[in-house]
Design a protein around this motif. Structure first.
Motif, PDB file in Angstrom:
ATOM      1  N   LEU A 186       3.015  -1.924   9.242  1.00 38.93           N
ATOM      2  CA  LEU A 186       2.491  -0.576   9.015  1.00 38.93           C
ATOM      3  C   LEU A 186       1.430  -0.181  10.050  1.00 38.93           C
ATOM      4  N   PRO A 187       0.435  -1.062  10.329  1.00 38.20           N
ATOM      5  CA  PRO A 187      -0.523  -0.710  11.377  1.00 38.20           C
ATOM      6  C   PRO A 187       0.141  -0.443  12.729  1.00 38.20           C
ATOM      7  N   LYS A 210       4.022  -6.573   5.931  1.00 32.32           N
ATOM      8  CA  LYS A 210       4.098  -5.111   5.906  1.00 32.32           C
ATOM      9  C   LYS A 210       2.733  -4.485   6.140  1.00 32.32           C
ATOM     10  N   ASP A 211       1.771  -4.890   5.292  1.00 29.90           N
ATOM     11  CA  ASP A 211       0.474  -4.224   5.299  1.00 29.90           C
ATOM     12  C   ASP A 211      -0.383  -4.606   6.495  1.00 29.90           C
ATOM     13  N   HIS A 255       0.817  -1.216   0.000  1.00 28.58           N
ATOM     14  CA  HIS A 255       0.000   0.000   0.000  1.00 28.58           C
ATOM     15  C   HIS A 255       0.843   1.255   0.000  1.00 28.58           C
ATOM     16  N   MET A 290       1.637   2.934  12.707  1.00 28.09           N
ATOM     17  CA  MET A 290       0.606   3.951  12.877  1.00 28.09           C
ATOM     18  C   MET A 290       0.207   4.066  14.340  1.00 28.09           C
ATOM     19  N   LEU A 342       2.407  11.000  11.457  1.00 30.57           N
ATOM     20  CA  LEU A 342       1.970   9.694  10.975  1.00 30.57           C
ATOM     21  C   LEU A 342       2.777   9.269   9.752  1.00 30.57           C
ATOM     22  N   PRO A 343       2.922   7.969   9.585  1.00 30.45           N
ATOM     23  CA  PRO A 343       3.625   7.493   8.400  1.00 30.45           C
ATOM     24  C   PRO A 343       2.801   7.820   7.161  1.00 30.45           C
ATOM     25  N   ASN A 396      -5.761   5.056   7.885  1.00 30.82           N
ATOM     26  CA  ASN A 396      -5.359   5.854   9.035  1.00 30.82           C
ATOM     27  C   ASN A 396      -6.038   7.223   9.044  1.00 30.82           C
ATOM     28  N   HIS A 431      -2.869  -6.729  15.769  1.00 33.28           N
ATOM     29  CA  HIS A 431      -2.715  -7.007  14.333  1.00 33.28           C
ATOM     30  C   HIS A 431      -2.142  -8.405  14.150  1.00 33.28           C
ATOM     31  N   HIS A 454      -9.411   2.729   9.482  1.00 31.87           N
ATOM     32  CA  HIS A 454      -8.186   2.128   9.991  1.00 31.87           C
ATOM     33  C   HIS A 454      -7.173   1.907   8.873  1.00 31.87           C
ATOM     34  N   ARG A 459      -5.859  -2.157  19.558  1.00 33.56           N
ATOM     35  CA  ARG A 459      -6.136  -3.092  18.478  1.00 33.56           C
ATOM     36  C   ARG A 459      -4.920  -4.002  18.249  1.00 33.56           C
TER      37      ARG A 459
END
Lengths: 166, 346
Positions: B215-216, B210-211, A96, B219, B229-230, A139, B173, A136, B171
């Motif tokens: 990445l989450p 990654k996704d 992404h 963030m 933020l990225p 973001n 992941h 989410h 959350r």
């Protein structure tokens, strides 16, 4: 005789010029991380920003074009996509982050095909997803008050049927 | 366990005896010691290694000099379950580092500099592992926010689960990796280089990690630590966001409008909805229904009129489909009923 000599010279000069233009011209692209990539002039044709610059300046064989907003990683990905004739499968393999970066670069370099391709790919990611997922995933910070959000969801109720599982 | 090392150049074989249950370090030590002290093999490149075990045999062909060869041997010959796990953990670890994370010690909270290569893994290595990471920016500011990454191997799968370590309600992941699918490929690529066309699957795996995880997590920790933020969708310039939203179907556009005020604004343009309406319902619908609606409701220029029209058309459309479905269902029921009656009458 003298006149003929001049004529002859002119013909030869024109020939030499033609040959020079026939030789594959190369463009050097310098990325933000200092990597120089040499590409053929035909590749750059789709990059309208560079093309405009080249039209404005008298081009010779060794043109160097700095790309301070593009990393070498992203540029090589773009080259891959271009040589693969913008294959959807190649686009699917991008992360992404890469997708977003490429979209930005395509915009900056004014590469229409690539821009449309990446924009569509990102749009596809949004399809059939819940509000929470989109928030989410991209973001997005929710800046609505709870009352506002309830109201919004009410007016958009029609759109909330049959959403994919996240 | 016996290991036989053969040098093709000198046509000599060296047999090394290793205890059946020896640690990795022991094995490395024994091997490097034996190779270094052997007059022929020490200087030559070791070409072939055979591992002779009671049950299974492994064959490794190496064309490199010995320090590398020893590492390679460990990578390829000792393919037991835990090592597959280790390899995947190392892969994920690398991806996480790629995102700018640094590994920190759980107790002291300080950066751990080692563990940059496959051989630096903490021992004893069990089927569960938990690693903690943070960002250098947070360390510099003296902050304590960090993320926990838990690895667990279960059968053929490795579960990777990450979340903020100081916020249990945050959350989580997940990503689940199949050892059967990826480890062999990784080995293959390590041995043969990426050119063999097996890079695609591995690339997919890296992308997944990654996704879905790296990445989450980035963030989450940025948000918690008050950092920028990225790069993400919201950081795209307005016009690009507009370009993307133009390609999103109307029904999804309505959902995007509910995410935040900026996107609500971007998703509210009359022109945009006009386009969506034409895309979805077309001319026939417009002539029959849309035109009249606009006349009644203040004409084309009224703000939001096309969106309302779209919503209304969408609703009637879904209602229609539902009605149709019901009618089909009813007629089906009726025909079966009739048939049974006919049969009974006979």
């Amino acid at each position: 005789m003298g006149e003929r000599g001049e004529e002859w010279e002119a013909v030869m000069l024109r020939k030499a010029e033609e040959e020079e233009s026939k030789a594959v011209k190369k463009v050097k692209l310098v990325t933000s991380d200092g990597v120089t990539m040499e590409v053929e002039i035909s590749t750059v044709k789709e990059m309208e920003t560079i093309q405009a610059f080249m039209n404005a300046t008298d081009t010779d064989n060794s043109i160097i074009f700095p790309l301070p907003k593009v990393s070498s990683h992203i540029l090589s990905r773009i080259m891959e996509l271009m040589s693969g004739e913008y294959d959807q499968e190649l686009v699917k393999r991008l992360s992404h982050e890469e997708l977003k970066e490429i979209c930005m670069v395509a915009n900056y370099l004014n590469m229409k095909t690539l821009l449309h391709l990446t924009a569509s790919a990102i749009a596809n990611l949004i399809q059939n997803k819940s509000v929470e997922f989109v928030r989410h995933f991209f973001n997005i910070i929710n800046d609505f008050t709870p009352e506002e959000e309830v109201q919004l969801r009410k007016t958009h109720e029609w759109a909330f049927e049959g959403v994919d599982e996240d | 366990m016996q290991l036989r090392l053969r040098s093709l150049e000198f046509d000599r074989t060296l047999t090394i005896k290793v205890p059946n249950s020896c640690s990795l370090q022991q094995l490395i030590d024994t091997l490097s010691h034996t190779i270094a002290s052997s007059p022929t093999l020490g200087s030559a490149e070791v070409k072939t290694v055979e591992m002779v075990d009671r049950s299974d045999e492994a064959m490794v062909v190496s064309t490199n000099s010995e320090p590398f060869f020893v590492r390679r041997l460990l990578k390829e010959a000792l393919v037991d379950d835990l090592y597959d796990f280790k390899r995947l953990v190392f892969m994920v670890h690398q991806v996480v580092l790629d995102h700018g994370f640094v590994r920190i010690d759980k107790d002291s909270g300080r950066a751990v500099s080692c563990f940059h290569s496959f051989d630096d893994f903490p021992s004893p290595f069990s089927s569960m592992l938990s690693l903690r990471y943070t960002l250098p920016e947070i360390l510099v500011d003296g902050g304590s926010h960090s993320v926990n990454l838990k690895f667990q191997t279960l059968g053929h799968f490795v579960n990777v689960c990450g979340g903020l370590s100081d916020d249990t309600g945050s959350r989580l992941h997940y990503v689940c990796l199949d050892k059967r699918k990826y480890v062999r490929l990784l080995e293959f690529i390590l041995a043969n280089g990426e050119s063999k066309g097996y890079g695609k699957e591995v690339f997919e795996m890296v992308k997944m990690v990654k996704d879905r995880v790296a990445l989450p997590l980035l963030m989450d920790v940025c948000e918690k630590g008050g950092l920028d933020l990225p790069p993400c969708f919201m950081k795209l310039p307005m016009e690009l966001k507009g370009l993307i939203l133009e390609r999103v179907p109307g029904v999804d556009l309505a959902k995007v409008a509910c995410t935040c005020s900026e996107l609500r604004f971007l998703c509210s343009g009359n022109e945009m909805w006009k386009k969506k309406y034409w895309e979805k319902f077309g001319k026939k619908y417009w002539e029959k229904f849309g035109k009249k609606y606009l006349e009644k409701n203040g004409g084309e220029s009224k703000e939001g009129v096309f969106k309302d029209l779209f919503a209304l058309s969408w609703q009637t459309n879904t209602k229609k489909t539902k009605c149709l479905q019901r009618i089909v269902l009813l007629s089906d029921m009726l025909t079966t009923e009739l048939k049974t009656r006919q049969l009974l009458d006979k």
